[in-house]
Design a protein around this motif. Sequence first.
Motif, mmCIF file in Angstrom:
data_model
loop_
_atom_site.group_PDB
_atom_site.id
_atom_site.type_symbol
_atom_site.label_atom_id
_atom_site.label_comp_id
_atom_site.label_asym_id
_atom_site.label_seq_id
_atom_site.Cartn_x
_atom_site.Cartn_y
_atom_site.Cartn_z
ATOM 1 N N MET A 1 0.858 -1.205 0.000
ATOM 2 C CA MET A 1 0.000 0.000 0.000
ATOM 3 C C MET A 1 0.886 1.245 0.000
ATOM 4 S SD MET A 1 -3.426 -0.863 0.497
ATOM 5 C CE MET A 1 -4.084 0.607 1.258
ATOM 6 N N TRP A 8 -7.243 11.873 0.510
ATOM 7 C CA TRP A 8 -7.493 10.839 -0.482
ATOM 8 C C TRP A 8 -7.856 11.518 -1.795
ATOM 9 C CZ3 TRP A 8 -11.293 7.672 3.015
ATOM 10 C CH2 TRP A 8 -10.538 6.922 3.928
ATOM 11 N N MET A 36 -12.685 1.000 -2.855
ATOM 12 C CA MET A 36 -13.295 1.820 -1.804
ATOM 13 C C MET A 36 -14.127 2.946 -2.411
ATOM 14 S SD MET A 36 -12.456 0.091 0.673
ATOM 15 C CE MET A 36 -12.558 0.676 2.325
ATOM 16 N N GLN A 39 -17.432 1.394 -3.215
ATOM 17 C CA GLN A 39 -18.221 1.197 -1.986
ATOM 18 C C GLN A 39 -18.762 2.520 -1.475
ATOM 19 O OE1 GLN A 39 -16.394 -1.029 1.121
ATOM 20 N NE2 GLN A 39 -15.858 -2.736 -0.176
ATOM 21 N N ASN A 40 -17.898 3.527 -1.451
ATOM 22 C CA ASN A 40 -18.351 4.829 -0.968
ATOM 23 C C ASN A 40 -19.453 5.390 -1.862
ATOM 24 O OD1 ASN A 40 -16.547 4.712 1.101
ATOM 25 N ND2 ASN A 40 -15.060 6.107 0.202
ATOM 26 N N ASP A 43 -22.655 3.900 -1.011
ATOM 27 C CA ASP A 43 -23.225 4.421 0.235
ATOM 28 C C ASP A 43 -23.693 5.869 0.107
ATOM 29 O OD1 ASP A 43 -23.175 2.267 2.028
ATOM 30 O OD2 ASP A 43 -21.009 2.401 2.162
ATOM 31 N N VAL A 44 -22.941 6.660 -0.663
ATOM 32 C CA VAL A 44 -23.263 8.089 -0.721
ATOM 33 C C VAL A 44 -24.321 8.384 -1.780
ATOM 34 C CG1 VAL A 44 -22.315 10.402 -1.103
ATOM 35 C CG2 VAL A 44 -20.975 8.692 0.139
ATOM 36 N N VAL B 34 -14.048 9.868 7.952
ATOM 37 C CA VAL B 34 -14.284 10.721 6.782
ATOM 38 C C VAL B 34 -15.785 10.677 6.487
ATOM 39 C CG1 VAL B 34 -12.011 10.417 5.688
ATOM 40 C CG2 VAL B 34 -13.833 8.794 5.209
ATOM 41 N N GLU B 36 -17.502 9.912 3.929
ATOM 42 C CA GLU B 36 -18.001 8.744 3.220
ATOM 43 C C GLU B 36 -18.191 7.558 4.169
ATOM 44 O OE1 GLU B 36 -15.577 10.694 2.251
ATOM 45 O OE2 GLU B 36 -16.016 11.388 0.225
ATOM 46 N N GLU B 37 -17.266 7.382 5.106
ATOM 47 C CA GLU B 37 -17.379 6.280 6.065
ATOM 48 C C GLU B 37 -18.457 6.557 7.100
ATOM 49 O OE1 GLU B 37 -16.365 3.161 6.274
ATOM 50 O OE2 GLU B 37 -15.614 3.598 4.282
ATOM 51 N N ILE B 39 -21.220 8.006 6.497
ATOM 52 C CA ILE B 39 -22.474 7.612 5.843
ATOM 53 C C ILE B 39 -22.567 6.091 5.752
ATOM 54 C CG2 ILE B 39 -23.751 7.713 3.657
ATOM 55 C CD1 ILE B 39 -22.539 10.521 3.256
ATOM 56 N N ALA B 40 -21.445 5.437 5.433
ATOM 57 C CA ALA B 40 -21.455 3.976 5.312
ATOM 58 C C ALA B 40 -21.840 3.328 6.640
ATOM 59 C CB ALA B 40 -20.085 3.483 4.856
ATOM 60 N N ASN B 43 -25.448 3.866 7.423
ATOM 61 C CA ASN B 43 -26.257 2.963 6.594
ATOM 62 C C ASN B 43 -26.327 1.576 7.218
ATOM 63 O OD1 ASN B 43 -26.937 4.643 4.519
ATOM 64 N ND2 ASN B 43 -25.259 4.014 3.174
ATOM 65 N N ASP B 47 -29.403 -0.651 8.540
ATOM 66 C CA ASP B 47 -29.675 -2.025 8.076
ATOM 67 C C ASP B 47 -29.971 -2.923 9.279
ATOM 68 O OD1 ASP B 47 -29.204 -1.337 5.463
ATOM 69 O OD2 ASP B 47 -27.163 -2.144 5.392
ATOM 70 N N TYR B 136 -22.972 -7.195 1.867
ATOM 71 C CA TYR B 136 -22.319 -5.900 1.688
ATOM 72 C C TYR B 136 -21.490 -5.521 2.924
ATOM 73 C CZ TYR B 136 -21.182 -1.171 0.680
ATOM 74 O OH TYR B 136 -20.453 -0.034 0.476
ATOM 75 N N ARG B 139 -18.319 -7.391 2.690
ATOM 76 C CA ARG B 139 -17.418 -6.848 1.665
ATOM 77 C C ARG B 139 -16.766 -5.544 2.145
ATOM 78 N NH1 ARG B 139 -19.111 -5.547 -4.600
ATOM 79 N NH2 ARG B 139 -17.483 -4.023 -5.019
ATOM 80 N N HIS B 140 -17.576 -4.684 2.715
ATOM 81 C CA HIS B 140 -17.065 -3.393 3.199
ATOM 82 C C HIS B 140 -15.993 -3.585 4.260
ATOM 83 C CE1 HIS B 140 -17.309 -0.016 6.139
ATOM 84 N NE2 HIS B 140 -17.253 0.720 5.057
ATOM 85 N N GLN B 143 -12.683 -5.342 2.976
ATOM 86 C CA GLN B 143 -11.789 -4.432 2.250
ATOM 87 C C GLN B 143 -11.028 -3.525 3.213
ATOM 88 O OE1 GLN B 143 -11.019 -4.758 -0.832
ATOM 89 N NE2 GLN B 143 -12.542 -6.337 -1.235
ATOM 90 N N TRP B 144 -11.691 -3.119 4.271
ATOM 91 C CA TRP B 144 -11.013 -2.258 5.248
ATOM 92 C C TRP B 144 -9.964 -3.036 6.053
ATOM 93 C CZ3 TRP B 144 -9.735 2.407 5.461
ATOM 94 C CH2 TRP B 144 -10.557 3.417 4.955
ATOM 95 N N ARG B 147 -6.912 -3.249 3.981
ATOM 96 C CA ARG B 147 -6.198 -1.970 3.870
ATOM 97 C C ARG B 147 -5.555 -1.547 5.180
ATOM 98 N NH1 ARG B 147 -9.434 -2.729 0.149
ATOM 99 N NH2 ARG B 147 -9.286 -1.782 -1.919
#
Lengths: 98, 253
Positions: A1, A8, A36, A39-40, A43-44, B34, B36-37, B39-40, B43, B47, B136, B139-140, B143-144, B147
């Motif tokens: 990475m 980002w 990512m 995925q974002n 979600d957004v 952040v 985006e996260e 909101i994720a 969500n 769920d 989902y 998967r989310h 991936q994290w 990373r």
Amino acid sequence: MSEITNDWPVWEVFTQKKSGAPHEHAGNLHAPDAEMALQNARDVYSRRNEAVSIWVVPAEHIVSSTPEDMGPFFDPANDKIYRHPQFYSVPKVVKKRS
Amino acid sequence: MTKQEALFTYLLRLADDRLILGHRLSEWCGHGPVLEEDIALANMALDNIGHATSLLTYAAEVEDKGRNEDQLAFFRDVREYTNIKLVELPKGDFGFTIARQFLFSTFAMLHYEALKDCADPQLKGMTAKALKEYRYHHRHSKQWIIRLGDGTKESHERIQKSINDLWMYTNELFFMNEVDEVLISEKIAVNLEKLRSDWQKLVEETLKEATLEIPDYKQYMQQGGRNGIHTEHLGYLLGEMQQLPRMYPEAQW
């Protein structure tokens, strides 16, 4: 990475509302990489079932025309009315057939 | 134990895991690392809470004692809650939340896949719908994990610590007792022990890809959640979650 950075990259998001329809620009977001970003984007921009398909593109890869291009790019079309189909009248016989 | 009693308890277990996890996830709202996260995670909180609501509604119907989903959610105390301890632990840092999401959603996904032939049509329908959500979530979080594990030295150390700290709470995912036996014989429930090797495989694959170590399965394992024996954290969570409906029991919103 890669090395951690505080910023980002920005990704532009295009969503398709139904199969066969064009992907339309929905907005943008930040994400560290393509998966990512997808995925974002889900979600957004599609959390209320707005899309059946999503494209994400690194914003830096989008080549855009500039405001200065406006004149040379788009103005010439305006005074060449013969480029538009409405310029040509359709004979009555053809109209009847259609 | 009758089939009705067993089904009620079974639904309560599923619902309690999801309601409490959903509440923990909701604590990230406005605090995500952040936008985006943020909101994720919100969500995924929704769920879980949405699915828990359906499960509790059905549980109340099965119980048939005039209670509804709100009474089951807001007027039961710690000892009556049947969730596993894994989901009630404080949200920790982002890595801790992601590690828990990964361990839990991997299991939930396998569990709901196994329930595809469930003999109870209502439970079958609800779990089939929620399965997509847990795929989902899996998967989310996967991936994290990759990373964070294969990221910087600090992210690697922190996600490894979270996995290690959560490990002793994972055996409870496979808890079974008479409730399960009764429902397995009715073809409503599945033998969770049969999911163990698949869960381990999925978890280990991702941990390896993330360059993380797999903790020891033979270490001391926490238990008790399914029998209402919880960590101290659940009481505070319920205090916050239940305060409003308990102060204003007739409130409508």
